[in-house]
Design a protein around this motif. Structure first.
Motif, PDB file in Angstrom:
ATOM      1  N   GLU A  59       1.011  -1.256  -0.009  1.00 39.48           N
ATOM      2  CA  GLU A  59       0.007   0.013  -0.095  1.00 39.48           C
ATOM      3  C   GLU A  59       0.992   1.291   0.110  1.00 39.48           C
ATOM      4  O   GLU A  59       0.419   1.991  -0.433  1.00 39.48           O
ATOM      5  N   GLU A  60       2.114   1.107   0.680  1.00 42.68           N
ATOM      6  CA  GLU A  60       3.130   2.361   0.832  1.00 42.68           C
ATOM      7  C   GLU A  60       4.259   1.739  -0.151  1.00 42.68           C
ATOM      8  O   GLU A  60       5.037   1.340   0.339  1.00 42.68           O
ATOM      9  N   VAL A  61       4.476   2.273  -1.271  1.00 36.84           N
ATOM     10  CA  VAL A  61       5.460   1.502  -2.226  1.00 36.84           C
ATOM     11  C   VAL A  61       6.623   2.392  -2.269  1.00 36.84           C
ATOM     12  O   VAL A  61       7.809   1.896  -2.865  1.00 36.84           O
ATOM     13  N   ILE A  99      17.733  -7.985  -4.875  1.00 39.07           N
ATOM     14  CA  ILE A  99      17.172  -6.816  -4.003  1.00 39.07           C
ATOM     15  C   ILE A  99      16.239  -6.219  -5.055  1.00 39.07           C
ATOM     16  O   ILE A  99      15.038  -5.725  -4.844  1.00 39.07           O
ATOM     17  N   ILE A 100      16.646  -5.779  -6.232  1.00 37.81           N
ATOM     18  CA  ILE A 100      16.002  -5.171  -7.138  1.00 37.81           C
ATOM     19  C   ILE A 100      14.664  -5.844  -7.635  1.00 37.81           C
ATOM     20  O   ILE A 100      13.667  -5.529  -7.829  1.00 37.81           O
ATOM     21  N   ALA A 101      14.926  -7.181  -7.880  1.00 37.65           N
ATOM     22  CA  ALA A 101      13.797  -8.317  -8.291  1.00 37.65           C
ATOM     23  C   ALA A 101      12.913  -8.163  -7.247  1.00 37.65           C
ATOM     24  O   ALA A 101      11.584  -8.207  -7.561  1.00 37.65           O
ATOM     25  N   LEU A 102      13.011  -8.379  -5.813  1.00 41.08           N
ATOM     26  CA  LEU A 102      12.200  -8.621  -4.886  1.00 41.08           C
ATOM     27  C   LEU A 102      11.409  -7.244  -4.637  1.00 41.08           C
ATOM     28  O   LEU A 102      10.268  -7.402  -4.485  1.00 41.08           O
ATOM     29  N   ALA A 103      12.089  -6.175  -4.842  1.00 40.28           N
ATOM     30  CA  ALA A 103      11.416  -4.780  -4.746  1.00 40.28           C
ATOM     31  C   ALA A 103      10.374  -4.682  -5.784  1.00 40.28           C
ATOM     32  O   ALA A 103       9.157  -4.089  -5.629  1.00 40.28           O
ATOM     33  N   GLY A 104      10.953  -5.139  -7.129  1.00 39.44           N
ATOM     34  CA  GLY A 104       9.767  -5.015  -8.280  1.00 39.44           C
ATOM     35  C   GLY A 104       8.627  -6.139  -7.853  1.00 39.44           C
ATOM     36  O   GLY A 104       7.508  -5.579  -8.229  1.00 39.44           O
ATOM     37  N   LEU A 105       8.812  -7.284  -7.351  1.00 36.22           N
ATOM     38  CA  LEU A 105       7.758  -8.128  -7.045  1.00 36.22           C
ATOM     39  C   LEU A 105       6.786  -7.399  -5.975  1.00 36.22           C
ATOM     40  O   LEU A 105       5.508  -7.490  -6.188  1.00 36.22           O
ATOM     41  N   GLU A 110       2.427  -7.061  -5.787  1.00 39.25           N
ATOM     42  CA  GLU A 110       1.735  -6.815  -4.362  1.00 39.25           C
ATOM     43  C   GLU A 110       1.958  -7.764  -3.544  1.00 39.25           C
ATOM     44  O   GLU A 110       1.135  -8.367  -2.742  1.00 39.25           O
ATOM     45  N   SER A 111       3.246  -8.175  -3.423  1.00 44.25           N
ATOM     46  CA  SER A 111       3.779  -9.304  -2.401  1.00 44.25           C
ATOM     47  C   SER A 111       4.494  -8.799  -1.256  1.00 44.25           C
ATOM     48  O   SER A 111       5.723  -8.319  -1.365  1.00 44.25           O
ATOM     49  N   GLY A 112       3.797  -8.835  -0.071  1.00 39.58           N
ATOM     50  CA  GLY A 112       4.361  -8.454   1.093  1.00 39.58           C
ATOM     51  C   GLY A 112       5.661  -9.363   1.343  1.00 39.58           C
ATOM     52  O   GLY A 112       6.376  -8.881   1.797  1.00 39.58           O
ATOM     53  N   TYR A 113       5.280 -10.550   1.238  1.00 42.23           N
ATOM     54  CA  TYR A 113       6.577 -11.701   1.397  1.00 42.23           C
ATOM     55  C   TYR A 113       7.671 -11.163   0.764  1.00 42.23           C
ATOM     56  O   TYR A 113       8.763 -11.543   1.226  1.00 42.23           O
ATOM     57  N   ALA A 114       7.565 -10.632  -0.503  1.00 44.36           N
ATOM     58  CA  ALA A 114       8.730 -10.395  -1.204  1.00 44.36           C
ATOM     59  C   ALA A 114       9.613  -8.962  -0.520  1.00 44.36           C
ATOM     60  O   ALA A 114      10.954  -9.161  -0.539  1.00 44.36           O
ATOM     61  N   PHE A 153      14.592   0.203   4.985  1.00 45.16           N
ATOM     62  CA  PHE A 153      13.566   0.497   3.859  1.00 45.16           C
ATOM     63  C   PHE A 153      12.663  -0.627   3.935  1.00 45.16           C
ATOM     64  O   PHE A 153      11.332  -0.513   3.804  1.00 45.16           O
ATOM     65  N   SER A 154      13.154  -1.808   3.849  1.00 44.00           N
ATOM     66  CA  SER A 154      12.078  -3.060   3.695  1.00 44.00           C
ATOM     67  C   SER A 154      11.401  -3.507   4.926  1.00 44.00           C
ATOM     68  O   SER A 154      10.565  -3.985   5.134  1.00 44.00           O
ATOM     69  N   VAL A 155      12.059  -3.251   6.275  1.00 40.52           N
ATOM     70  CA  VAL A 155      11.375  -3.904   7.512  1.00 40.52           C
ATOM     71  C   VAL A 155      11.117  -2.421   8.546  1.00 40.52           C
ATOM     72  O   VAL A 155      10.132  -2.261   8.807  1.00 40.52           O
TER      73      VAL A 155
END
Length: 494
Positions: A59-61, A99-105, A110-114, A153-155
């Motif tokens: 929701e907050e990307v 890192i780039i791929a997971l942020a893209g996912l 819309e994958s919170g797990y990624a 940034f991710s956590v």
């Protein structure tokens, strides 16, 4: 974290509002005017904290774009900085792409797990330089800093979102999860990180010497000893990783994390309490196994003891809440990962459990910790026992006994300053008992040293018996923490 430490007229909190206002505002948040108890409608009200944290990254990307920038930097900087290591080079490039791929996912699927998977990539980046024995300081620093920023940034940013509901545990007189409560832990973690990082630089041969104002080359002897070399990686670097995790976890979550993030509080408790005490034991063993002390090691270990003392209360609150959820029908697995809430009328801080704090709660970071004069005196005696072999010329097993028991007495006494862990003081009794009898069982102990040990040991026993005052309430845990039944039979207990 300023909202946790300062009074505001818009959002009075259970831990920073004058005691006269507390009974009507024990939840620590705004009352919902529509009478829905702080829930955001039917959908929001049905979501548990764990579900909300999974949904929030989608929701907050905007943090994802910062993470993508960090991934691009890692890929581009790896060949530029001259890592001088094929493993480190490929690790930087591959980690950057992941890192780039997971942020893209996270953004497009819309994958919170990624998003949270990127947190583990960041942790790996912090650990990788010591795993691969990074040959250059640039490689070590770049991986570490990028890893910490990715975790941030991710956590951290995601988990700082404010949750709804009461903030004070039932039956408690304060909230153990406020920003002010965590501030000393974060500060000590940051100090430990930089101290360990500095010593790791010596072990990895980035610098040729280590500053030690008290023991000269003592730090260098310890860092190059057989004990340190027995580790497959730099033990100082491993300490830096642990301290970085502790400091970062100190920032995670809002002031309700004792119930919204049980898993995080549990992991934080494991890193700080048992693993932290293992580190303390390693430092304690230095004069026995290496023959000298290390100033930075001693400071870090002493700081770790206070981190343990300051962490116990939040772990207790989390444990009590897990018990509550399982009794209400949740599985332990669901309760551990998803958390939950409590009714407003069951929050802590009522007329029976009220902690008057005045207008300027400067002592809030240390609520849950008190230092009776008996414990302070026991700490001093423990330190005296540590120094006594040097002062009285004691050698051999008696010197090792004084070093070890004195250090453990200091350690257990510092931990016992935590009111929820006050019963730990009783561990000093058998230690002090051994100090009393040891000089008379061993040979070649100077008479003055034997008398000193006997007197010091007896005093530690006497000082470890009184409980000291307990200023706060812990939802009934104080009965177990202070061994209330024993104290009732104890004529010396206060």
């Amino acid at each position: 974290m300023s909202d946790d430490r300062h009074d505001t007229t818009d959002e009075p909190t259970a831990v920073t509002t004058d005691a006269r206002e507390r009974p009507s505002r024990a939840d620590g948040g705004d009352e919902n005017r529509d009478g829905t108890d702080g829930q955001d409608g039917d959908d929001g009200g049905s979501m548990r904290p764990g579900d909300m944290m999974l949904a929030h990254p989608t929701e907050e990307v905007w943090p994802q774009y910062a993470i993508i920038s960090l991934g691009l930097w890692l890929v581009a900087s790896t060949p530029t900085l001259g890592y001088e290591s094929t493993l480190m080079g490929w690790n930087g490039i591959v980690s950057g792409v992941v890192i780039i791929a997971l942020a893209g996912l996270t953004i497009y699927r819309e994958s919170g797990y990624a998003n949270y998977a990127n947190g583990f990539v960041g942790l790996w980046l912090v650990f990788a330089p010591i795993a691969f024995w990074a040959p250059t300081a640039a490689a070590y620093a770049n991986h570490t800093l990028v890893g910490i920023m990715v975790i941030t940034f991710s956590v951290l940013i995601v988990m700082r979102s404010e949750m709804e509901g009461p903030a004070v545990p039932p039956g408690w007189s304060y909230n153990p999860s406020t920003g002010a409560q965590r501030a000393p832990l974060i500060a000590l973690g940051i100090f430990g990180f930089f101290a360990s990082w500095y010593m790791a630089a010596f072990q990895l041969e980035y610098i040729s010497s280590v500053w030690d104002p008290l023991y000269g080359t003592g730090t260098e002897q310890i860092l190059t000893s057989k004990v340190s070399e027995a580790f497959p990686v730099s033990d100082a670097g491993l300490g830096a990783v642990a301290y970085s995790v502790e400091a970062l976890m100190g920032f995670m979550g809002d002031r309700r994390r004792w119930r919204t993030m049980p898993w995080m509080v549990a992991f934080f408790g494991v890193v700080v309490i048992p693993l932290g005490f293992v580190q303390v034991l390693l430092v304690i063993s230095q004069p026995i196994m290496v023959g000298t002390w290390c100033t930075l090691c001693l400071l870090s270990a002493f700081g770790m003891l206070w981190m343990i003392s300051l962490t116990v209360d939040e772990v207790v609150a989390m444990g009590q809440y897990l018990v509550r959820l399982t009794r209400q029908g949740d599985s332990l697995w669901t309760a551990f990962w998803m958390g939950g809430t409590i009714p407003e009328d069951e929050a802590g801080v009522d007329e029976a459990t009220e902690r008057p704090i005045g207008e300027s709660p400067i002592g809030e970071p240390f609520w849950g910790v008190s230092i009776p004069w008996t414990l302070l005196a026991a700490m001093v005696l423990g330190a005296w026992l540590m120094l006594s072999p040097t002062l009285f010329g004691t050698t051999g097993f008696m010197a090792d006994t004084s070093h070890l028991t004195g250090s453990l007495i200091v350690s257990f006494t510092v931990i016992a300053t935590a009111e929820p862990a006050r019963a730990i003081r009783f561990l000093n009794v058998p230690l002090a008992g051994w100090v009393v009898v040891a000089p008379w069982l061993l040979t070649d102990v100077p008479t003055i040293a034997a008398i000193n040990a006997t007197v010091a040991g007896l005093l530690v026993v006497l000082l470890s018996v009184p409980r000291g005052p307990i200023a706060d309430r812990y939802g009934g845990w104080e009965r177990y923490a202070t061994l209330e039944t024993v104290d009732r039979l104890n004529p010396l207990s206060s």
